[in-house]
Design an enzyme around this catalytic site. Structure first.
Site, PDB file in Angstrom:
ATOM      1  N   HIS A   1      40.791  15.711 -55.839  1.00  0.00           N
ATOM      2  CA  HIS A   1      42.138  15.146 -56.166  1.00  0.00           C
ATOM      3  C   HIS A   1      43.392  15.800 -55.571  1.00  0.00           C
ATOM      4  O   HIS A   1      43.075  16.963 -55.785  1.00  0.00           O
ATOM      5  CB  HIS A   1      42.041  15.044 -57.539  1.00  0.00           C
ATOM      6  CG  HIS A   1      41.001  13.949 -58.221  1.00  0.00           C
ATOM      7  ND1 HIS A   1      39.492  14.482 -58.556  1.00  0.00           N
ATOM      8  CD2 HIS A   1      40.992  12.808 -58.747  1.00  0.00           C
ATOM      9  CE1 HIS A   1      39.018  13.420 -58.988  1.00  0.00           C
ATOM     10  NE2 HIS A   1      39.618  12.477 -59.172  1.00  0.00           N
TER      11      HIS A   1
ATOM     12  N   ASP B   1      41.768  11.830 -54.134  1.00  0.00           N
ATOM     13  CA  ASP B   1      42.211  10.566 -55.187  1.00  0.00           C
ATOM     14  C   ASP B   1      43.687  10.988 -55.703  1.00  0.00           C
ATOM     15  O   ASP B   1      43.698  12.151 -56.006  1.00  0.00           O
ATOM     16  CB  ASP B   1      41.126  10.310 -56.021  1.00  0.00           C
ATOM     17  CG  ASP B   1      40.047   9.592 -55.421  1.00  0.00           C
ATOM     18  OD1 ASP B   1      39.898   9.431 -54.306  1.00  0.00           O
ATOM     19  OD2 ASP B   1      39.066   9.091 -56.623  1.00  0.00           O
TER      20      ASP B   1
END
Length: 290
Positions: free
Chosen positions: A247, A101
């Site tokens: 992430h 992400d």
């Protein structure tokens, strides 16, 4: 004869001049004055400040400050909207999906892609529209190397806190348009910032022909507690059908170096255990584009 002498004298003068110039440059580099040092520091600070100003940050705040108790548990949303909201794949196959992400991030995304390429692992990237526009070449590389691109809003707001359907529609549509310009397709995958949604937002996303992708295994890499801790958290909790949250992007003060380092432990270990890495649409048997 005179002509030859003139040429020789000219050559000597030029050679002597070059040597004097080199000495002066070296002397200047060795004895930079306080004013010069301060000017160099100012230039570096200005360059860093400009990079920070131009870097699209997370509107809802960094993960470690915002990710508290979600307004509605993702398991409840998955049970209520099983055709729209997904947390995991089939449990009878050793297939898993690793997801990233908040990118693309010029500090970390390229290194994440390098590691994935090294181990021949496909991933699913949920990207911010504003960062995709700022760094389109990174999104193009994701696509060219066989990864799937998903929608993670344009400015990463806390959608549950905003509590506003027009905000959701604007954030999602703007990102969809931007990604279509870059990779040539309209993604049908959406992940909410922080995993925060409530029922009306899920229903709106379904009307927009999106599949909402949550996760069943959170690496908690945003806590930045070291590569070993991140790797252990994933390896010890992995399960067939897992969707793993990681992430490749962060706010300006965040660091994803531990995430990158942990991948060198996570991927080969899980491969040795017989797990196959696939993209989210492959894991769930759903389309990746509209």
């Amino acid at each position: 004869m005179k002509e030859k002498m003139l040429k020789l004298m000219l050559a000597v003068i030029l050679l002597f001049g070059f040597q004097i110039s080199d000495i002066m440059i070296a002397h200047a580099n060795d004895e930079t004055g306080p004013g010069d040092v301060e000017q160099q520091r100012w230039w570096k600070r200005d360059k860093q400040d400009k990079a920070e100003r131009d870097f699209p940050d997370l509107n809802g705040g960094p993960e470690d400050q915002t990710r508290q108790q979600p307004p509605v548990d993702m398991n409840i949303l998955q049970q209520k909207y099983p055709d729209t909201f997904f947390l995991r794949g089939r449990t009878d196959q050793n297939r898993i999906a690793i997801t990233f992400d908040d990118g693309p991030d010029p500090r970390f995304t390229e290194e994440v892609l390098n590691v994935l390429s090294q181990y021949n692992v496909p991933a699913t990237f949920f990207v911010m529209g504003s960062r995709a526009v700022a760094y389109p070449e990174m999104v193009q590389r994701m696509n060219n190397e066989g990864h799937v691109i998903g929608n993670h809003t344009y400015f990463h707001p806390n959608l549950a806190k905003e509590a506003d359907i027009p905000t959701l529609e604007r954030e999602v549509s703007r990102t969809e348009d931007a990604l279509n310009e870059i990779v040539g397709y309209r993604t049908s995958l959406f992940r909410p910032p922080y995993g925060f949604l409530y029922e009306e937002l899920v229903e709106t996303l379904a009307e927009m022909n999106y599949s909402v992708i949550g996760w069943s295994l959170d690496s908690l890499d945003w806590e930045e507690d070291g590569a070993d801790a991140i790797a252990a958290r994933v390896v010890e909790n992995v399960h067939p059908g897992a969707i793993i949250l990681m992430h490749d992007g962060a706010d300006w003060d965040g660091d994803r170096t531990f995430t990158i380092e942990s991948l060198h432990q996570i991927i080969p270990t899980l491969q040795e255990q017989g797990y196959e890495f696939v993209t989210v649409p492959e894991l769930l048997n759903i389309p990746f584009a509209k």
